[in-house]
Design an enzyme around this catalytic site. Sequence first.
Site, short mmCIF file in Angstrom:
data_model
loop_
_atom_site.label_atom_id
_atom_site.label_comp_id
_atom_site.label_asym_id
_atom_site.label_seq_id
_atom_site.Cartn_x
_atom_site.Cartn_y
_atom_site.Cartn_z
CG HIS A 233 9.20 -11.75 -14.62
ND1 HIS A 233 10.09 -11.37 -13.66
CD2 HIS A 233 8.41 -12.58 -13.99
CE1 HIS A 233 9.87 -11.69 -12.80
NE2 HIS A 233 9.00 -12.78 -12.63
CE1 TYR B 158 18.83 -5.26 -12.65
CE2 TYR B 158 16.51 -5.55 -13.44
CZ TYR B 158 17.65 -5.92 -13.25
OH TYR B 158 17.88 -7.33 -13.79
N PRO C 282 26.77 -8.90 -13.00
CG PRO C 282 26.28 -9.21 -10.84
CD PRO C 282 27.52 -8.93 -11.76
CE LYS D 37 21.13 -8.61 -21.35
NZ LYS D 37 19.95 -9.29 -22.19
CE1 TYR E 206 16.96 -6.83 -17.21
CE2 TYR E 206 15.07 -7.96 -17.88
CZ TYR E 206 15.88 -7.73 -16.92
OH TYR E 206 15.96 -8.23 -15.65
#
Length: 390
Positions: free
Chosen positions: A72, A201, A293, A297, A385
């Site tokens: 991704h 998200y 979560p 990480k 990220y």
Amino acid sequence: MRTQVAIIGSGPAGLLLGQLLHLAGIDSVILERRDRAYVLARIRAGVLEQGTVGLIDKVGAGARLQAEGLKHDGFDLLFGGQRHRIALDGATGGGHVTVYGQTEVTRDLMDQRAAQNGRTVFEAKDVALHDFDRARPFVSYLENGVSKRLDCDVIAGCDGYHGVSRASVPESAITSFERIYPFGWLGILADVPPVSHELIYSGGERGFALCSMRSATRSRYYVQCALDQRVEDWSDERFWDELRRRLDPASAEALVTGPSIEKSIAPLRSFVAEPMRFGRLFLAGDAAHIVPPTGAKGLNLAASDVHYLSQALIEFFVERSSAGIDAYSAKALARIWKAERFSWWLTALMHDFPENGGFGQRMQRAELDYLVSSDPAMAALAENYVGLPY
């Protein structure tokens, strides 16, 4: 029995450490209190940083990951009924993440260790750590009801938040930092195609939601819920209905539903224990730290710990230098706290905190509006990220 490194825990951290040490000719034995089937049945995260993928490839366990993992180069933030894509590749010079379940990582590393005749003791009961403040530590345990002793040079505690390793350290020698969040994540796993080819998200008045996946045919979805909620109160139908309400209209319409194959509620916490070295005992992974979560990480931090620890132990055994083990805790913690900050920030940005009231909601919306309108802000999000460098 004698070994150079006794590894407590056969999750990804312990297994990866064992394989990195094997490459350097360093012997290890892994002690695991559960059986293999139990370890492989645990449902965990599935978004891997490039550094984590690189370590798995390095030990020769990455063939299936490379064939089946989903790369991704972006994800969506959803708020105010609209999705906003955060590009990872452009902001990070080609960076990306790979979606591949932690269960599959564990399986691949287990198979690799077995193929190389690495020693793992499953169902090791009553594990106890001894004399790790001296030059010759050892571990005692029961195997099939028989008392055993494992002599070693160092102990690596990779046995998670509730494991024996951190609990063996005197309270006066360790400092803990913790934040408990006033909500949890209700998650389901279902054999349905994901609603989007990248993660979503979502934040809003009804609370957070995450649309993720394990493959092109298996999806992992979450909704924020109160801590007093029970899994039994959530039928599949109720979950799907609530998830739709937290998505934009197009995504809600495209959502494919089906029976769940796993459903659970996970509380959220941020936790760090300092230091991560106690004589000849070294903590790694969830034994030393927990992140919410949000931002994925947890497993990736465990991998970075193992990277630092393996280098330190190789220097100790091969080069006969203690410089690496002396620096391990400080080096690992510097990266851990940056990841803790990122996970805390993203959690605060995307979740509903009722105690923050209307002002807090307005601040969240203002920050989200700023974030998706600022290239530097999106670049900072992308950089964290995909994973900070080791």
